[in-house]
Motif scaffolding. Structure first.
Motif, PDB file in Angstrom:
ATOM      1  N   THR A 114       0.800  -1.228   0.000  1.00 37.99           N
ATOM      2  CA  THR A 114       0.000   0.000   0.000  1.00 37.99           C
ATOM      3  C   THR A 114       0.833   1.280   0.000  1.00 37.99           C
ATOM      4  O   THR A 114       0.317   2.349  -0.306  1.00 37.99           O
ATOM      5  CB  THR A 114      -0.915   0.046   1.232  1.00 37.99           C
ATOM      6  OG1 THR A 114      -0.100   0.120   2.412  1.00 37.99           O
ATOM      7  CG2 THR A 114      -1.826  -1.174   1.296  1.00 37.99           C
ATOM      8  N   GLY A 115       2.097   1.180   0.406  1.00 35.16           N
ATOM      9  CA  GLY A 115       2.926   2.381   0.564  1.00 35.16           C
ATOM     10  C   GLY A 115       2.710   3.060   1.909  1.00 35.16           C
ATOM     11  O   GLY A 115       3.264   4.133   2.161  1.00 35.16           O
ATOM     12  N   ALA A 116       1.933   2.435   2.783  1.00 33.20           N
ATOM     13  CA  ALA A 116       1.672   3.021   4.111  1.00 33.20           C
ATOM     14  C   ALA A 116       2.954   3.012   4.938  1.00 33.20           C
ATOM     15  O   ALA A 116       3.726   2.051   4.926  1.00 33.20           O
ATOM     16  CB  ALA A 116       0.577   2.241   4.831  1.00 33.20           C
ATOM     17  N   VAL A 117       3.155   4.093   5.646  1.00 30.73           N
ATOM     18  CA  VAL A 117       4.275   4.235   6.560  1.00 30.73           C
ATOM     19  C   VAL A 117       3.684   4.477   7.942  1.00 30.73           C
ATOM     20  O   VAL A 117       2.910   5.417   8.128  1.00 30.73           O
ATOM     21  CB  VAL A 117       5.186   5.417   6.162  1.00 30.73           C
ATOM     22  CG1 VAL A 117       6.326   5.581   7.162  1.00 30.73           C
ATOM     23  CG2 VAL A 117       5.723   5.239   4.746  1.00 30.73           C
ATOM     24  N   THR A 118       4.011   3.627   8.887  1.00 35.42           N
ATOM     25  CA  THR A 118       3.560   3.846  10.260  1.00 35.42           C
ATOM     26  C   THR A 118       4.792   4.000  11.146  1.00 35.42           C
ATOM     27  O   THR A 118       5.802   3.320  10.945  1.00 35.42           O
ATOM     28  CB  THR A 118       2.668   2.704  10.787  1.00 35.42           C
ATOM     29  OG1 THR A 118       3.391   1.475  10.713  1.00 35.42           O
ATOM     30  CG2 THR A 118       1.389   2.593   9.987  1.00 35.42           C
ATOM     31  N   VAL A 119       4.686   4.883  12.093  1.00 39.07           N
ATOM     32  CA  VAL A 119       5.768   5.135  13.036  1.00 39.07           C
ATOM     33  C   VAL A 119       5.167   5.112  14.433  1.00 39.07           C
ATOM     34  O   VAL A 119       4.153   5.765  14.684  1.00 39.07           O
ATOM     35  CB  VAL A 119       6.442   6.501  12.782  1.00 39.07           C
ATOM     36  CG1 VAL A 119       7.496   6.789  13.844  1.00 39.07           C
ATOM     37  CG2 VAL A 119       7.054   6.549  11.386  1.00 39.07           C
ATOM     38  N   SER A 120       5.800   4.357  15.311  1.00 35.96           N
ATOM     39  CA  SER A 120       5.389   4.387  16.716  1.00 35.96           C
ATOM     40  C   SER A 120       6.604   4.734  17.560  1.00 35.96           C
ATOM     41  O   SER A 120       7.724   4.337  17.253  1.00 35.96           O
ATOM     42  CB  SER A 120       4.780   3.055  17.153  1.00 35.96           C
ATOM     43  OG  SER A 120       5.766   2.046  17.153  1.00 35.96           O
ATOM     44  N   HIS A 121       6.355   5.517  18.593  1.00 30.23           N
ATOM     45  CA  HIS A 121       7.392   5.882  19.560  1.00 30.23           C
ATOM     46  C   HIS A 121       6.919   5.436  20.929  1.00 30.23           C
ATOM     47  O   HIS A 121       5.762   5.659  21.289  1.00 30.23           O
ATOM     48  CB  HIS A 121       7.601   7.399  19.629  1.00 30.23           C
ATOM     49  CG  HIS A 121       7.958   8.055  18.350  1.00 30.23           C
ATOM     50  ND1 HIS A 121       9.124   7.809  17.669  1.00 30.23           N
ATOM     51  CD2 HIS A 121       7.291   8.982  17.619  1.00 30.23           C
ATOM     52  CE1 HIS A 121       9.167   8.557  16.582  1.00 30.23           C
ATOM     53  NE2 HIS A 121       8.060   9.266  16.523  1.00 30.23           N
ATOM     54  N   ARG A 122       7.827   4.854  21.689  1.00 28.56           N
ATOM     55  CA  ARG A 122       7.577   4.520  23.094  1.00 28.56           C
ATOM     56  C   ARG A 122       8.609   5.266  23.926  1.00 28.56           C
ATOM     57  O   ARG A 122       9.808   5.084  23.739  1.00 28.56           O
ATOM     58  CB  ARG A 122       7.721   3.024  23.341  1.00 28.56           C
ATOM     59  CG  ARG A 122       6.658   2.208  22.688  1.00 28.56           C
ATOM     60  CD  ARG A 122       6.885   0.748  22.991  1.00 28.56           C
ATOM     61  NE  ARG A 122       5.864  -0.054  22.346  1.00 28.56           N
ATOM     62  CZ  ARG A 122       5.759  -1.351  22.495  1.00 28.56           C
ATOM     63  NH1 ARG A 122       6.614  -2.001  23.264  1.00 28.56           N
ATOM     64  NH2 ARG A 122       4.801  -2.017  21.883  1.00 28.56           N
ATOM     65  N   VAL A 123       8.105   6.100  24.820  1.00 31.52           N
ATOM     66  CA  VAL A 123       8.967   6.908  25.675  1.00 31.52           C
ATOM     67  C   VAL A 123       8.575   6.634  27.123  1.00 31.52           C
ATOM     68  O   VAL A 123       7.384   6.711  27.456  1.00 31.52           O
ATOM     69  CB  VAL A 123       8.780   8.417  25.359  1.00 31.52           C
ATOM     70  CG1 VAL A 123       9.648   9.266  26.265  1.00 31.52           C
ATOM     71  CG2 VAL A 123       9.070   8.706  23.896  1.00 31.52           C
ATOM     72  N   PRO A 124       9.528   6.305  27.980  1.00 36.58           N
ATOM     73  CA  PRO A 124       9.163   6.102  29.388  1.00 36.58           C
ATOM     74  C   PRO A 124       8.535   7.374  29.967  1.00 36.58           C
ATOM     75  O   PRO A 124       9.037   8.486  29.757  1.00 36.58           O
ATOM     76  CB  PRO A 124      10.506   5.800  30.065  1.00 36.58           C
ATOM     77  CG  PRO A 124      11.390   5.314  28.967  1.00 36.58           C
ATOM     78  CD  PRO A 124      10.949   6.068  27.740  1.00 36.58           C
ATOM     79  N   ALA A 125       7.446   7.214  30.678  1.00 33.69           N
ATOM     80  CA  ALA A 125       6.764   8.369  31.279  1.00 33.69           C
ATOM     81  C   ALA A 125       7.686   9.097  32.254  1.00 33.69           C
ATOM     82  O   ALA A 125       7.642  10.322  32.350  1.00 33.69           O
ATOM     83  CB  ALA A 125       5.484   7.921  31.982  1.00 33.69           C
ATOM     84  N   HIS A 126       8.561   8.354  32.937  1.00 33.27           N
ATOM     85  CA  HIS A 126       9.458   9.005  33.890  1.00 33.27           C
ATOM     86  C   HIS A 126      10.569   9.798  33.184  1.00 33.27           C
ATOM     87  O   HIS A 126      11.311  10.515  33.843  1.00 33.27           O
ATOM     88  CB  HIS A 126      10.037   7.998  34.894  1.00 33.27           C
ATOM     89  CG  HIS A 126      10.865   6.919  34.277  1.00 33.27           C
ATOM     90  ND1 HIS A 126      10.340   5.680  34.021  1.00 33.27           N
ATOM     91  CD2 HIS A 126      12.138   6.890  33.868  1.00 33.27           C
ATOM     92  CE1 HIS A 126      11.291   4.922  33.470  1.00 33.27           C
ATOM     93  NE2 HIS A 126      12.382   5.643  33.367  1.00 33.27           N
ATOM     94  N   ASP A 127      10.677   9.689  31.866  1.00 35.19           N
ATOM     95  CA  ASP A 127      11.566  10.553  31.074  1.00 35.19           C
ATOM     96  C   ASP A 127      10.773  11.709  30.470  1.00 35.19           C
ATOM     97  O   ASP A 127      11.238  12.849  30.439  1.00 35.19           O
ATOM     98  CB  ASP A 127      12.234   9.781  29.945  1.00 35.19           C
ATOM     99  CG  ASP A 127      13.341   8.858  30.405  1.00 35.19           C
ATOM    100  OD1 ASP A 127      13.737   8.940  31.590  1.00 35.19           O
ATOM    101  OD2 ASP A 127      13.813   8.048  29.590  1.00 35.19           O
ATOM    102  N   ALA A 128       9.579  11.405  29.964  1.00 31.85           N
ATOM    103  CA  ALA A 128       8.776  12.422  29.283  1.00 31.85           C
ATOM    104  C   ALA A 128       8.299  13.513  30.234  1.00 31.85           C
ATOM    105  O   ALA A 128       8.366  14.700  29.909  1.00 31.85           O
ATOM    106  CB  ALA A 128       7.576  11.767  28.592  1.00 31.85           C
ATOM    107  N   GLU A 129       7.833  13.123  31.401  1.00 26.86           N
ATOM    108  CA  GLU A 129       7.253  14.110  32.314  1.00 26.86           C
ATOM    109  C   GLU A 129       8.262  15.153  32.792  1.00 26.86           C
ATOM    110  O   GLU A 129       7.994  16.357  32.683  1.00 26.86           O
ATOM    111  CB  GLU A 129       6.566  13.409  33.486  1.00 26.86           C
ATOM    112  CG  GLU A 129       5.544  14.289  34.153  1.00 26.86           C
ATOM    113  CD  GLU A 129       4.547  13.486  34.964  1.00 26.86           C
ATOM    114  OE1 GLU A 129       3.343  13.712  34.780  1.00 26.86           O
ATOM    115  OE2 GLU A 129       4.968  12.650  35.775  1.00 26.86           O
TER     116      GLU A 129
END
Length: 172
Positions: free
Chosen positions: A39-54
């Protein structure tokens, strides 16, 4: 006998006290780029620890509360993530749109979608991923690129995280 046990327990407590602080030694994020050859679809997922993001919200959204409960801080985090990550295929940037964001107790997850031509899927994939490298000096970001049944991994360290990295074209 009791005094000796108390002394031993106190000594053990002093020795083990630093362990919780030492449990989190670095900062990192995991991103997965998936390319669909049909299909040409591009998906990107990011996982970031909440204790880093906050805590990073203090730099990302200085006028908001440093909390993932603050809608203003969350909007700033969304803008930050969109500006700090990019994918190009065969030299052409892929426009990514945020489709979902999950604020969990342990991690923050972002799901993006984009499109490219199915004919371009096998081309060179260039990624820029300096997520949180401007905030944490020990940030390490792993980006897995999945396409045509093959997964390649790129590692972005804080010192060179702003430099784009490329996975070579493959023969389908």
């Amino acid at each position: 006998m009791i005094r000796r046990a108390v002394v031993l327990m106190a000594a053990a407590g002093l020795l083990l006290a630093p362990l919780p602080a030492a449990a989190h030694r670095g900062h990192g994020a995991l991103s997965v780029v998936e390319l669909d050859a049909k299909t040409g679809a591009v998906t990107v997922s990011h996982r970031v620890p909440a204790h880093d993001a906050e805590p990073a919200l203090a730099a990302i959204a200085p006028d908001a509360q440093t909390s993932l409960d603050d809608p203003e801080a969350v909007e700033a985090l969304k803008r930050y993530m969109a500006s700090r990550f990019s994918v190009s295929i065969s030299g052409q940037p892929v426009a990514l749109t945020l489709k979902d964001m999950t604020l969990g107790a342990d991690e923050v997850r972002f799901e993006y979608a984009g499109m490219t031509s199915p004919a371009d899927i096998a081309g060179a994939v260039t990624v820029r991923a300096p997520l949180f490298a401007d905030i944490y000096g020990d940030q390490v970001n792993q980006v897995n690129i999945r396409r045509l049944g093959v997964t390649r991994t790129l590692i972005f360290n804080a010192s060179d995280a702003a430099d784009p990295q490329t996975v070579d074209a493959i023969v389908p």
